[in-house]
Motif scaffolding. Structure first.
Motif, mmCIF file in Angstrom:
data_model
loop_
_atom_site.group_PDB
_atom_site.id
_atom_site.type_symbol
_atom_site.label_atom_id
_atom_site.label_comp_id
_atom_site.label_asym_id
_atom_site.label_seq_id
_atom_site.Cartn_x
_atom_site.Cartn_y
_atom_site.Cartn_z
ATOM 1 N N ILE A 251 -87.299 -31.464 -17.647
ATOM 2 C CA ILE A 251 -86.202 -30.512 -17.843
ATOM 3 C C ILE A 251 -85.502 -30.791 -19.166
ATOM 4 C CG2 ILE A 251 -84.002 -29.675 -16.925
ATOM 5 C CD1 ILE A 251 -84.974 -30.484 -14.139
ATOM 6 N N LEU B 41 -79.854 -34.016 -11.198
ATOM 7 C CA LEU B 41 -81.291 -33.745 -11.322
ATOM 8 C C LEU B 41 -82.088 -35.042 -11.415
ATOM 9 C CD1 LEU B 41 -81.024 -30.736 -13.775
ATOM 10 C CD2 LEU B 41 -82.038 -30.637 -11.483
ATOM 11 N N LYS B 42 -81.558 -36.011 -12.154
ATOM 12 C CA LYS B 42 -82.240 -37.298 -12.262
ATOM 13 C C LYS B 42 -82.313 -37.984 -10.906
ATOM 14 C CE LYS B 42 -82.196 -41.746 -14.658
ATOM 15 N NZ LYS B 42 -81.458 -42.661 -15.543
ATOM 16 N N ALA C 208 -86.138 -35.772 -11.223
ATOM 17 C CA ALA C 208 -86.555 -35.022 -12.409
ATOM 18 C C ALA C 208 -86.478 -35.906 -13.651
ATOM 19 C CB ALA C 208 -85.673 -33.793 -12.599
ATOM 20 N N GLU C 209 -87.305 -35.576 -14.638
ATOM 21 C CA GLU C 209 -87.215 -36.211 -15.954
ATOM 22 C C GLU C 209 -86.348 -35.300 -16.813
ATOM 23 O OE1 GLU C 209 -89.947 -37.428 -19.840
ATOM 24 O OE2 GLU C 209 -90.926 -36.848 -17.963
ATOM 25 N N ASP D 43 -91.044 -27.917 -18.029
ATOM 26 C CA ASP D 43 -91.035 -27.156 -16.781
ATOM 27 C C ASP D 43 -89.785 -26.298 -16.627
ATOM 28 O OD1 ASP D 43 -93.493 -28.288 -15.514
ATOM 29 O OD2 ASP D 43 -92.333 -30.145 -15.621
ATOM 30 N N VAL E 33 -87.660 -30.176 -7.821
ATOM 31 C CA VAL E 33 -87.421 -30.649 -9.179
ATOM 32 C C VAL E 33 -87.977 -32.052 -9.417
ATOM 33 C CG1 VAL E 33 -85.371 -29.207 -9.454
ATOM 34 C CG2 VAL E 33 -85.126 -31.567 -8.649
ATOM 35 N N SER E 34 -88.377 -32.741 -8.372
ATOM 36 C CA SER E 34 -88.924 -34.084 -8.536
ATOM 37 C C SER E 34 -90.163 -34.045 -9.426
ATOM 38 C CB SER E 34 -89.290 -34.676 -7.174
ATOM 39 O OG SER E 34 -89.860 -35.968 -7.322
ATOM 40 N N LYS F 64 -90.342 -32.875 -12.377
ATOM 41 C CA LYS F 64 -90.283 -31.803 -13.363
ATOM 42 C C LYS F 64 -89.631 -32.314 -14.653
ATOM 43 C CE LYS F 64 -91.968 -28.286 -10.985
ATOM 44 N NZ LYS F 64 -92.382 -28.976 -9.747
ATOM 45 N N GLU G 282 -83.280 -25.062 -7.205
ATOM 46 C CA GLU G 282 -84.162 -25.529 -6.140
ATOM 47 C C GLU G 282 -84.568 -24.391 -5.202
ATOM 48 O OE1 GLU G 282 -83.148 -30.107 -5.187
ATOM 49 O OE2 GLU G 282 -81.512 -28.729 -4.743
#
Length: 240
Positions: A8, A25-26, A30-31, A76, A3-4, A6, A208
């Protein structure tokens, strides 16, 4: 999916399970862009470093406004987490049909409309995912929550069909089925509740690891009961 990096879109991401997923997630790089309706919760998420899009997903205009606000940016992962628990129990008196309609739209129609609106954008990515958060009540309903149970069962059915349609494509379709979770939505529920951060962790893990389903907490036992006897599973949940 790693998820890095990505992008979302997480609906209902300012409170409860959604907020916990956003934070996790952050932390993984992830964004995450979240949606919400409550101004105070929106402000808190902005202070935490998130982009927040105000969105009312209880009607088509609100969903279309969210899609328009997204603009031309990439996407994504579409994480359909927003939901409404509507009081609909005739044993307690009259019910509000308008509120029921809003709940039906938010829980069932809005995720479908968002998927349709973002499908081409998701197809354009090398790797993408759609995560639909349903409920253990999608397996067997609770008597005091007929509208919520029915909409989650409908979204589960839609998710199963969508996964088959997208088999072999770049888009992974995942269903998350939480149990009763310790959130504001369940303040009046007397049942034992799972911590929101643990529920969120298991949904993120399913994303993931690319699992088709995340049966979380007591939902695992309910799925076993349903596989043995659907009537047995219903007899358990209908009491609540």
């Amino acid at each position: 999916m790693d998820v890095s990096g990505k992008v979302i879109l997480l609906t209902g991401g300012t409170a409860g399970i959604g907020r916990e997923m956003a934070l996790q997630l952050k932390a993984k790089g992830a964004e995450v862009i979240v949606t919400g309706r409550n101004p105070e919760r929106q402000a808190a998420m902005r202070e935490a470093g998130f982009e927040v899009i105000e969105a009312d997903l209880s009607n088509a205009a609100g969903v279309d406004a969210l899609i328009a606000a997204w603009g031309a940016r990439d996407l994504d992962v579409l994480l359909n987490n927003a939901g409404q628990l509507i009081e609909h129990d005739f044993r307690k008196g009259a019910v509000d049909a308008d509120l029921s309609d809003e709940g039906i739209y938010a829980n069932f129609s809005a995720p479908i409309r968002l998927i349709a609106g973002f499908m081409e954008r998701l197809k354009a990515r090398k790797e993408a995912a759609i995560v639909n958060v349903t409920s253990g009540l999608a397996i067997a309903p609770a008597a005091r929550q007929p509208v919520y149970s029915a909409t989650k069962a409908g979204l589960r059915s839609y998710t199963l069909s969508l996964r088959e349609q997208l088999k072999g494509t770049n888009i992974k379709v995942i269903e998350a089925l939480p149990p009763v979770v310790d959130t504001q939505m369940n303040d009046g529920n007397p049942m034992k509740k799972m911590p929101a951060d643990e529920c969120a962790r298991q949904i993120v893990e399913a994303l993931e690891k690319g699992r088709d389903e995340a049966n979380i907490g007591m939902t695992k036992a309910l799925r076993v009961a349903e596989s043995i006897s659907p009537s047995l599973a219903r007899s358990v949940t209908l009491r609540f």
